[in-house]
Design a protein around this motif. Structure first.
Motif, short mmCIF file in Angstrom:
data_model
loop_
_atom_site.label_atom_id
_atom_site.label_comp_id
_atom_site.label_asym_id
_atom_site.label_seq_id
_atom_site.Cartn_x
_atom_site.Cartn_y
_atom_site.Cartn_z
N LYS A 187 0.82 -1.21 0.00
CA LYS A 187 0.00 0.00 0.00
C LYS A 187 0.86 1.26 0.00
CE LYS A 187 -3.23 2.46 3.07
NZ LYS A 187 -4.02 2.35 4.33
N TYR A 188 1.93 1.25 0.80
CA TYR A 188 2.78 2.43 0.92
C TYR A 188 3.96 2.41 -0.05
CZ TYR A 188 -0.04 3.28 5.06
OH TYR A 188 -1.09 3.52 5.91
N MET A 189 3.88 1.48 -1.02
CA MET A 189 4.88 1.41 -2.10
C MET A 189 6.29 1.24 -1.56
SD MET A 189 3.23 4.33 -4.65
CE MET A 189 4.40 3.99 -5.97
N MET A 190 6.46 0.20 -0.76
CA MET A 190 7.76 -0.15 -0.19
C MET A 190 8.15 -1.55 -0.67
SD MET A 190 7.17 0.94 3.78
CE MET A 190 6.94 2.63 4.31
N PRO A 191 8.50 -1.74 -1.93
CA PRO A 191 8.80 -3.08 -2.44
C PRO A 191 9.98 -3.74 -1.75
CG PRO A 191 9.47 -1.39 -4.01
CD PRO A 191 8.66 -0.70 -2.96
N PHE A 192 10.90 -2.96 -1.22
CA PHE A 192 12.07 -3.54 -0.55
C PHE A 192 11.67 -4.29 0.71
CE2 PHE A 192 11.43 0.61 1.37
CZ PHE A 192 11.65 0.39 2.72
N VAL A 193 10.52 -3.94 1.30
CA VAL A 193 10.06 -4.65 2.50
C VAL A 193 9.71 -6.10 2.14
CG1 VAL A 193 8.21 -4.83 4.21
CG2 VAL A 193 9.27 -2.61 3.74
N ALA A 194 8.95 -6.28 1.06
CA ALA A 194 8.60 -7.63 0.62
C ALA A 194 9.85 -8.42 0.27
CB ALA A 194 7.65 -7.56 -0.57
N THR A 195 10.79 -7.77 -0.42
CA THR A 195 12.04 -8.44 -0.77
C THR A 195 12.80 -8.86 0.48
OG1 THR A 195 12.22 -7.11 -2.78
CG2 THR A 195 14.23 -8.19 -2.00
N GLY A 196 12.80 -8.00 1.49
CA GLY A 196 13.50 -8.32 2.73
C GLY A 196 12.84 -9.39 3.54
N LEU A 197 11.58 -9.70 3.24
CA LEU A 197 10.85 -10.73 4.00
C LEU A 197 10.83 -12.08 3.30
CD1 LEU A 197 7.82 -8.68 5.35
CD2 LEU A 197 9.73 -9.59 6.67
N VAL A 198 11.54 -12.20 2.19
CA VAL A 198 11.56 -13.47 1.45
C VAL A 198 12.08 -14.60 2.32
CG1 VAL A 198 12.72 -14.71 -0.41
CG2 VAL A 198 11.66 -12.51 -0.88
N ASP A 199 13.21 -14.37 2.99
CA ASP A 199 13.78 -15.44 3.82
C ASP A 199 12.85 -15.79 4.98
OD1 ASP A 199 16.01 -15.64 2.24
OD2 ASP A 199 17.26 -14.34 3.49
N THR A 200 12.17 -14.79 5.53
CA THR A 200 11.21 -15.05 6.60
C THR A 200 10.06 -15.91 6.07
OG1 THR A 200 11.72 -12.97 7.70
CG2 THR A 200 9.63 -14.00 8.26
N LEU A 201 9.57 -15.58 4.89
CA LEU A 201 8.48 -16.35 4.30
C LEU A 201 8.90 -17.79 4.05
CD1 LEU A 201 5.59 -16.13 3.24
CD2 LEU A 201 6.52 -15.49 1.01
N ARG A 202 10.14 -17.98 3.66
CA ARG A 202 10.64 -19.34 3.41
C ARG A 202 10.58 -20.22 4.66
NH1 ARG A 202 13.94 -20.47 -1.10
NH2 ARG A 202 14.25 -18.70 -2.51
N THR A 203 10.69 -19.63 5.83
CA THR A 203 10.68 -20.43 7.06
C THR A 203 9.34 -21.11 7.30
OG1 THR A 203 10.03 -18.57 8.48
CG2 THR A 203 12.39 -18.90 8.11
N PHE A 204 8.30 -20.66 6.60
CA PHE A 204 6.97 -21.24 6.78
C PHE A 204 6.62 -22.26 5.70
CE2 PHE A 204 6.74 -17.04 8.84
CZ PHE A 204 6.28 -17.40 10.10
N ILE A 205 7.54 -22.50 4.78
CA ILE A 205 7.23 -23.39 3.66
C ILE A 205 6.92 -24.81 4.12
CG2 ILE A 205 8.27 -24.57 1.66
CD1 ILE A 205 9.55 -21.96 0.87
N GLU A 206 7.70 -25.32 5.05
CA GLU A 206 7.49 -26.70 5.48
C GLU A 206 6.15 -26.88 6.18
OE1 GLU A 206 9.75 -30.21 8.06
OE2 GLU A 206 10.76 -28.31 7.62
N SER A 207 5.74 -25.92 6.99
CA SER A 207 4.50 -26.06 7.75
C SER A 207 3.27 -25.59 6.97
CB SER A 207 4.59 -25.27 9.06
OG SER A 207 4.83 -23.89 8.80
N ASP A 208 3.43 -24.60 6.09
CA ASP A 208 2.28 -24.03 5.37
C ASP A 208 2.61 -23.80 3.89
OD1 ASP A 208 0.44 -23.42 7.74
OD2 ASP A 208 2.27 -22.36 8.31
N PRO A 209 2.91 -24.87 3.16
CA PRO A 209 3.38 -24.68 1.77
C PRO A 209 2.36 -24.01 0.86
CG PRO A 209 2.89 -26.98 2.20
CD PRO A 209 2.86 -26.30 3.52
N LEU A 210 1.08 -24.35 1.00
CA LEU A 210 0.09 -23.76 0.11
C LEU A 210 -0.10 -22.28 0.40
CD1 LEU A 210 -1.83 -24.29 -2.22
CD2 LEU A 210 -3.62 -24.79 -0.56
N ASP A 211 -0.12 -21.92 1.67
CA ASP A 211 -0.25 -20.50 2.02
C ASP A 211 0.94 -19.70 1.52
OD1 ASP A 211 -2.52 -19.92 4.48
OD2 ASP A 211 -2.04 -21.99 4.01
N VAL A 212 2.13 -20.27 1.68
CA VAL A 212 3.33 -19.58 1.19
C VAL A 212 3.28 -19.45 -0.33
CG1 VAL A 212 5.84 -19.71 0.98
CG2 VAL A 212 4.74 -20.25 3.16
#
Length: 326
Positions: free
Chosen positions: A101-126
Motif C-alpha cells: 500500500k505504501y509502495m515499499m517493495p524492498f520490504v517484501a524483498t527483505g521478507l523473502v527469507d522469513t516467508l521461506r521459514t513457513f514453507i514446510e508447515s504451510d506450503p500452500l499459504d506460502v
C-alpha cells in the motif's frame, strides 16, 4: 498512568525519540514517533502525506488505517532498529499488504527469507502469498514442498489470497503436481536404464550379432524360476537388439506399489521405502534364482531409481512457468 478512554496511547520504544518530527497514529490509537526523512525515503506515499508543521515545536500527526500490530513490524523493517520476528503467517500478511500500500517493495524483498521459514508447515499459504507478491523463487520452492502431500493443494479452508490471485495460479499448481506425478511414474516405467544406462548391471549387446552377455543383469531380469512368472507382464527394451524379459511377481509387486504411491506423492525416497522392499524380498525368498541376491539388488535398484525420480520431478520444476500477475 492509564490513558483516558479514546486518547492516543503514549509511544513505546524504540519509536519514542524526543527529537522525532512525525507521529504515525495507528487505527487502535498507538503513536509511533518517527522521522520524516526516513519515511520519505522509504515510501513515496508517505512523502506525499507530509506537510510542514505550523510551528517548529510541533510534530505532524498522520492517522493511518493499520493497527499497531501491523505498523510496528513494518516500521522496524524501515527504520534503523531491531528487525521484527514473525511467529506466524497471520502476523506477516498485514505487513506485506501495508508495504504494498505504501509502495515499499524492498520490504517484501527483505521478507523473502522469513516467508521461506513457513514453507514446510504451510506450503500452500506460502505459495499463494509468494504468487501475490511476485516472489517466483519462493513460489517454486513452495510448489516442491507440496509434492510431499499434494492433497494440501485442496484444503478445506484455502488461503485468503485465493480470493485475489488469478485463477491460473490454482491451475498451475494443480498442473505442476499432476506433471510431477506423471514424470515420477514414467521414470519407474522407463525400463531402458536397467539394461543400457547402468554399468554395474548393464547387458552387453554385440553390435554385429553374437551372444548377449547378461551376466551382470539384475537378478529379476534373468530369473529362471518359471512358476514365479505366471500372469506377469513382459518388458521389452529396444536398443542395438530387442531384449525381452519376464520379471517375477515379487519384483512386479514392488513396482506396482511404488507406482501407486508415486501417483499421490511423487518423491524419490519412496523407491527405497523399507516396507515396500521388505514385502517383495519376503516373496523372493521362495525363488531359487532370486533369494540370495534379491535384498541387495533391490536396495541398490531403489537407490538408483530414487535419484531418477527426483531428477524427473526436478526437470518439471525447472520448466514450471509461473505467470505472476504484473
Amino acid at each position: 498512568m492509564d490513558t483516558p478512554s479514546g486518547a492516543p496511547k503514549p509511544p513505546r520504544s524504540p519509536f519514542d525519540d524526543e527529537d522525532a518530527d512525525l507521529v504515525l497514529r495507528s487505527s487502535d490509537g498507538v503513536d509511533f514517533w518517527v522521522y520524516k526523512t526516513i519515511l520519505a525515503k522509504a515510501s513515496p506515499v508517505f512523502k506525499d502525506m507530509f506537510t510542514l508543521p505550523e510551528a517548529h515545536t510541533e510534530r505532524q500527526i498522520v492517522k493511518l488505517d493499520e493497527d499497531a500490530g501491523t505498523l510496528e513490524p513494518l516500521l522496524r523493517l524501515v527504520c534503523p532498529v531491531q528487525r521484527p520476528k514473525f511467529a506466524s503467517l497471520r502476523q506477516l500478511r498485514p505487513v506485506l499488504a501495508a508495504a504494498e500500500k505504501y509502495m515499499m517493495p524492498f520490504v517484501a524483498t527483505g521478507l523473502v527469507d522469513t516467508l521461506r521459514t513457513f514453507i514446510e508447515s504451510d506450503p500452500l499459504d506460502v505459495y499463494a502469498i509468494a504468487y501475490s507478491y511476485q516472489m517466483r523463487d519462493v513460489v517454486v520452492v513452495a510448489a516442491r514442498q507440496l509434492l510431499k502431500d499434494p492433497r494440501l493443494a485442496s484444503p478445506r479452508s484455502p488461503p485468503p489470497e485465493f480470493d485475489t490471485i488469478p485463477a491460473r495460479a490454482l491451475h498451475e499448481i494443480s498442473e505442476y503436481l499432476r506433471r510431477c506425478a506423471r514424470a515420477a511414474v514414467d521414470a519407474v516405467e522407463d525400463w531402458r536404464w536397467m539394461v543400457r544406462e547402468n554399468e554395474a548391471h548393464a547387458v552387453y549387446v554385440p553390435k554385429r550379432g553374437g551372444v548377449v552377455d547378461q551376466t551382470k543383469a539384475w537378478v529379476w531380469l534373468v530369473c529362471t524360476d518359471a512358476h514365479k512368472h505366471e500372469n506377469t507382464p513382459e518388458i521389452e527394451v529396444f536398443g542395438p537388439a530387442l531384449l525381452a524379459y519376464n520379471p517375477p511377481r515379487w519384483w512386479w509387486d514392488y513396482i506396482d506399489r511404488l507406482r501407486r504411491e508415486l501417483a499421490i506423492k511423487p518423491l524419490g525416497h519412496l523407491a527405497t521405502d523399507p516396507s515396500n522392499i521388505g514385502l517383495s524380498v519376503k516373496k523372493a525368498a521362495s525363488c531359487s534364482t532370486c533369494a540370495q541376491s534379491a535384498l541387495r539388488e533391490l536396495v541398490e535398484y531403489g537407490q538408483m531409481l530414487s535419484k531418477r525420480i527426483d531428477a524427473a520431478t526436478a526437470e518439471v520444476c525447472a520448466l514450471m512457468t509461473v505467470s505472476i500477475a504484473q
